[in-house]
Design a protein around this motif. Sequence first.
Motif, mmCIF file in Angstrom:
data_model
loop_
_atom_site.group_PDB
_atom_site.id
_atom_site.type_symbol
_atom_site.label_atom_id
_atom_site.label_comp_id
_atom_site.label_asym_id
_atom_site.label_seq_id
_atom_site.Cartn_x
_atom_site.Cartn_y
_atom_site.Cartn_z
ATOM 1 N N ARG A 113 0.498 -1.549 0.029
ATOM 2 C CA ARG A 113 0.101 -0.096 0.087
ATOM 3 C C ARG A 113 0.658 1.635 0.063
ATOM 4 O O ARG A 113 0.482 2.412 -0.573
ATOM 5 C CB ARG A 113 -0.794 0.073 1.279
ATOM 6 C CG ARG A 113 -2.445 -1.293 1.134
ATOM 7 C CD ARG A 113 -3.122 -1.013 1.928
ATOM 8 N NE ARG A 113 -3.789 -1.525 1.940
ATOM 9 C CZ ARG A 113 -5.329 -0.556 1.257
ATOM 10 N NH1 ARG A 113 -4.939 -0.003 1.135
ATOM 11 N NH2 ARG A 113 -6.168 -1.891 1.133
ATOM 12 N N ALA A 114 2.550 0.996 0.550
ATOM 13 C CA ALA A 114 2.886 2.017 0.484
ATOM 14 C C ALA A 114 3.128 2.453 -0.732
ATOM 15 O O ALA A 114 3.721 3.932 -1.166
ATOM 16 C CB ALA A 114 4.073 2.203 1.743
ATOM 17 N N VAL A 115 3.823 1.321 -1.595
ATOM 18 C CA VAL A 115 4.395 1.608 -2.809
ATOM 19 C C VAL A 115 2.937 2.145 -4.304
ATOM 20 O O VAL A 115 3.263 3.041 -4.315
ATOM 21 C CB VAL A 115 4.390 0.422 -3.415
ATOM 22 C CG1 VAL A 115 4.853 0.825 -4.822
ATOM 23 C CG2 VAL A 115 5.916 -0.477 -2.885
ATOM 24 N N ILE A 116 1.829 1.432 -3.481
ATOM 25 C CA ILE A 116 0.995 2.352 -4.638
ATOM 26 C C ILE A 116 0.744 3.490 -4.214
ATOM 27 O O ILE A 116 0.387 4.864 -5.380
ATOM 28 C CB ILE A 116 -0.876 1.767 -4.165
ATOM 29 C CG1 ILE A 116 0.041 0.006 -4.498
ATOM 30 C CG2 ILE A 116 -1.715 1.951 -4.610
ATOM 31 C CD1 ILE A 116 -1.229 -0.714 -4.407
ATOM 32 N N ALA A 117 1.038 4.232 -2.793
ATOM 33 C CA ALA A 117 0.361 5.662 -2.343
ATOM 34 C C ALA A 117 1.379 6.872 -2.954
ATOM 35 O O ALA A 117 0.911 7.371 -3.660
ATOM 36 C CB ALA A 117 0.498 6.063 -0.743
ATOM 37 N N LEU A 118 3.338 5.870 -2.682
ATOM 38 C CA LEU A 118 3.847 6.696 -3.574
ATOM 39 C C LEU A 118 4.047 6.905 -5.327
ATOM 40 O O LEU A 118 3.997 7.921 -5.798
ATOM 41 C CB LEU A 118 5.960 5.711 -3.366
ATOM 42 C CG LEU A 118 6.823 6.166 -3.903
ATOM 43 C CD1 LEU A 118 6.960 7.373 -3.201
ATOM 44 C CD2 LEU A 118 7.819 5.155 -3.569
ATOM 45 N N CYS A 119 3.526 5.608 -5.849
ATOM 46 C CA CYS A 119 2.490 6.004 -7.485
ATOM 47 C C CYS A 119 1.831 7.113 -7.085
ATOM 48 O O CYS A 119 1.854 7.532 -8.580
ATOM 49 C CB CYS A 119 2.242 4.759 -7.610
ATOM 50 S SG CYS A 119 3.670 3.511 -8.115
ATOM 51 N N ARG A 120 0.880 7.125 -6.428
ATOM 52 C CA ARG A 120 -0.037 8.291 -6.713
ATOM 53 C C ARG A 120 0.310 9.784 -6.397
ATOM 54 O O ARG A 120 -0.806 9.985 -6.330
ATOM 55 C CB ARG A 120 -1.287 7.836 -5.663
ATOM 56 C CG ARG A 120 -2.137 8.365 -6.338
ATOM 57 C CD ARG A 120 -3.722 7.551 -5.918
ATOM 58 N NE ARG A 120 -3.755 7.557 -4.128
ATOM 59 C CZ ARG A 120 -3.614 6.004 -3.112
ATOM 60 N NH1 ARG A 120 -3.440 5.296 -4.081
ATOM 61 N NH2 ARG A 120 -3.789 6.582 -1.929
ATOM 62 N N THR A 121 1.433 9.463 -5.467
ATOM 63 C CA THR A 121 1.862 11.055 -4.853
ATOM 64 C C THR A 121 1.900 12.039 -5.769
ATOM 65 O O THR A 121 1.227 13.438 -6.303
ATOM 66 C CB THR A 121 3.301 10.819 -3.918
ATOM 67 O OG1 THR A 121 2.673 10.026 -2.809
ATOM 68 C CG2 THR A 121 3.364 11.842 -3.150
ATOM 69 N N PHE A 122 2.701 11.722 -7.036
ATOM 70 C CA PHE A 122 2.719 13.505 -7.681
ATOM 71 C C PHE A 122 2.021 13.131 -9.036
ATOM 72 O O PHE A 122 1.650 12.394 -9.451
ATOM 73 C CB PHE A 122 4.070 13.046 -8.333
ATOM 74 C CG PHE A 122 5.623 13.374 -6.519
ATOM 75 C CD1 PHE A 122 5.522 14.668 -6.182
ATOM 76 C CD2 PHE A 122 5.950 11.893 -6.606
ATOM 77 C CE1 PHE A 122 6.511 14.054 -5.794
ATOM 78 C CE2 PHE A 122 6.757 11.555 -5.089
ATOM 79 C CZ PHE A 122 7.102 12.868 -4.537
ATOM 80 N N HIS A 123 1.362 13.865 -9.284
ATOM 81 C CA HIS A 123 1.003 14.661 -10.738
ATOM 82 C C HIS A 123 2.455 13.947 -11.868
ATOM 83 O O HIS A 123 3.665 13.641 -11.895
ATOM 84 C CB HIS A 123 1.028 15.716 -11.213
ATOM 85 C CG HIS A 123 -0.028 16.345 -11.829
ATOM 86 N ND1 HIS A 123 0.369 16.527 -13.436
ATOM 87 C CD2 HIS A 123 -1.000 16.498 -12.019
ATOM 88 C CE1 HIS A 123 -0.581 16.369 -14.631
ATOM 89 N NE2 HIS A 123 -1.324 16.730 -13.549
ATOM 90 N N PRO A 124 1.337 13.301 -12.975
ATOM 91 C CA PRO A 124 1.891 12.699 -14.108
ATOM 92 C C PRO A 124 3.218 13.270 -15.244
ATOM 93 O O PRO A 124 4.350 13.328 -15.336
ATOM 94 C CB PRO A 124 0.984 12.100 -14.994
ATOM 95 C CG PRO A 124 -0.181 12.152 -14.630
ATOM 96 C CD PRO A 124 0.183 13.047 -13.114
#
Length: 264
Positions: A113-124
């Motif tokens: 879940r931490a990895v998924i949240a990290l992928c969702r943190t920044f704008h593309p």
Amino acid sequence: MDGIDTNKNRENPFKHNWFISAIWLLVVCYVLYTFNAMDLSWGRINEGFGHASNLLGRMIPPNFSRWSLLLSGLIESLEIAVISSICGIFISLFLGLFAARNMMPSWISSPVRAVIALCRTFHPVIIAILFVKSVGFGALAGILTLIVASIGFIAKLFAEAIEEISLKQVEAIRATGAGFTSIILFSVMPQVFARFIGFSTYQLDSNLRNSTMVGIVGAGGLGGTLFSAFQRFDYDFVAAILIIIIALIMFGEFLSNIVRRIFR
């Protein structure tokens, strides 16, 4: 007793809430403050409309004379969107399963879940800049960017969908002595498959849009062509590129509707 006015003993159901009123007052004051701090005024808006009308006049009629350049950018954007969507959806299928707290122990689900949240943190666009600096200009940076964006969206929703399934079917399959793979294939996936298809088609549609956007920072696709046209003040060619982008997005929406009808 009949002569007593009972209305005085009744509590007003619509009594005024001063706390909520104070919150709304603070919100209004903050909005007014931000308008003043950012120098937003009707004069600037009116002036902007004047510049916009001038820009629109220079964009009409669109110039499709460089159709080969448009076609190559369009094909590259499609390739970026399709490849990144397939790879991102495939990876998200496993990450979403590992992130589901009703299927995995916390020592597995929490890091995933931490990895998924990290992928969702920044704008593309920010992710695209990082990949452009890492792997250089071109489609590879765009593909890697949209894979990360796909994981951040699909894996999260897929994990939440798995957490909402009925565990009765899981227990029934487990009681037969089936292994973990059989439990996933015959009890978990049938309950979430339709939603997973919906998430995937939406992400493909989103990647079609983002594939034109990340090109602005050098990650391939029509975005690079659009940025170059703006730099040259070639606004009639800009209009042609925008029309192609609109057509690409409409095609993605049409494709998504077809897929939803098939798997409904």
